[in-house]
Design a protein around this motif. Structure first.
Motif, PDB file in Angstrom:
ATOM      1  N   UNK A  52     123.493  65.314  14.584  1.00  0.00           N
ATOM      2  CA  UNK A  52     123.468  65.227  13.123  1.00  0.00           C
ATOM      3  C   UNK A  52     122.080  65.612  12.626  1.00  0.00           C
ATOM      4  N   UNK A  53     122.037  66.114  11.397  1.00  0.00           N
ATOM      5  CA  UNK A  53     120.742  66.468  10.801  1.00  0.00           C
ATOM      6  C   UNK A  53     119.831  65.253  10.787  1.00  0.00           C
ATOM      7  N   UNK A  54     118.551  65.483  11.013  1.00  0.00           N
ATOM      8  CA  UNK A  54     117.573  64.395  11.080  1.00  0.00           C
ATOM      9  C   UNK A  54     117.453  63.666   9.746  1.00  0.00           C
ATOM     10  N   UNK A  55     117.394  64.425   8.636  1.00  0.00           N
ATOM     11  CA  UNK A  55     117.253  63.857   7.299  1.00  0.00           C
ATOM     12  C   UNK A  55     118.268  64.477   6.342  1.00  0.00           C
ATOM     13  N   UNK A  56     118.782  63.692   5.443  1.00  0.00           N
ATOM     14  CA  UNK A  56     119.721  64.216   4.454  1.00  0.00           C
ATOM     15  C   UNK A  56     119.039  65.213   3.518  1.00  0.00           C
ATOM     16  N   UNK A  57     117.753  65.061   3.313  1.00  0.00           N
ATOM     17  CA  UNK A  57     117.023  65.900   2.365  1.00  0.00           C
ATOM     18  C   UNK A  57     116.553  67.239   2.937  1.00  0.00           C
ATOM     19  N   UNK A 104     115.665  70.108  12.129  1.00  0.00           N
ATOM     20  CA  UNK A 104     115.872  69.341  13.348  1.00  0.00           C
ATOM     21  C   UNK A 104     117.114  68.453  13.266  1.00  0.00           C
ATOM     22  N   UNK A 105     117.591  68.071  14.451  1.00  0.00           N
ATOM     23  CA  UNK A 105     118.782  67.243  14.568  1.00  0.00           C
ATOM     24  C   UNK A 105     118.478  66.074  15.493  1.00  0.00           C
ATOM     25  N   UNK A 106     119.320  65.060  15.404  1.00  0.00           N
ATOM     26  CA  UNK A 106     119.221  63.944  16.336  1.00  0.00           C
ATOM     27  C   UNK A 106     120.533  63.847  17.101  1.00  0.00           C
ATOM     28  N   UNK A 149     114.571  67.712  20.685  1.00  0.00           N
ATOM     29  CA  UNK A 149     113.863  67.245  19.495  1.00  0.00           C
ATOM     30  C   UNK A 149     113.209  68.432  18.806  1.00  0.00           C
ATOM     31  N   UNK A 150     112.910  68.266  17.538  1.00  0.00           N
ATOM     32  CA  UNK A 150     112.239  69.328  16.779  1.00  0.00           C
ATOM     33  C   UNK A 150     113.086  70.578  16.658  1.00  0.00           C
TER      34      UNK A 150
END
Length: 181
Positions: free
Chosen positions: A62-67, A73-75, A86-87
């Motif tokens: 999933x995307x790291x941040x909604x914004x 990046x993803x987690x 990462x990154x």
């Protein structure tokens, strides 16, 4: 507008995964010529290549941040070696470089496909072409696709939501059953 390169922090205004300097280094290392192509044109090709990788495939995790403005990046992404990603992964940056270079000479990475006719065979004078039933309806950029393969969701899994907590990124059957019921 200057190119804004994603740093791995999940920038809200990033429009590329790669800088012009990095694109040139990638091309130089592989003997790919971008001679005579202005930096402003290379910036636009990097934006196009980034748009392509973000819209062409659905990725694991999933995307790291909604914004954030881009898909990476993803987690929750694990590579083929079972290591967390990462990154901005190197393979993603390489795929963007490949596509940006292709975009210098290709009329378009995105192609509109008219599927209404579904022609299986066509002849123009003595020239005839018949495509296999499973032939792709658009151009396939194999280098980019192979580079991104470890991060692309299985097509059978693409409709499923992605949540953390299980080894493969999905909830398993019975995982949320209430044991007190």
């Amino acid at each position: 507008m200057p190119l804004v390169v994603e740093t791995g922090a999940g920038l809200a205004n990033a429009d590329s995964y790669l800088s012009v300097v990095d694109l040139k280094a990638y091309c130089d290392d592989r003997g790919l010529s971008y001679a005579g192509t202005a930096d402003a044109v290379l910036e636009s090709k990097l934006r196009l290549a980034t748009d392509y990788v973000d819209s062409r495939w659905r990725y694991k995790g999933a995307r790291l941040l909604a914004s954030q403005s881009l898909e990476w990046p993803r987690e929750g992404v694990i590579d083929w070696s079972s290591l967390p990603v990462t990154g901005i992964p190197k393979r993603l940056r390489q795929a963007v470089a490949e596509l940006a270079f292709k975009a210098i000479s290709e009329p378009a990475l995105f192609t509109d496909v008219d599927r209404t006719a579904r022609v299986k065979s066509e002849s123009v004078g003595p020239i005839s072409t018949t495509y296999a039933d499973d032939a792709p309806a658009m151009k396939v950029f194999s280098a980019a696709e192979h580079l991104l393969k470890p991060y692309i969701r299985d097509p059978l899994e693409q409709g499923k939501p992605v949540f953390g907590g299980s080894e493969d990124g999905y909830f398993s059957f019975g995982m949320h059953d209430n044991p007190s019921v």
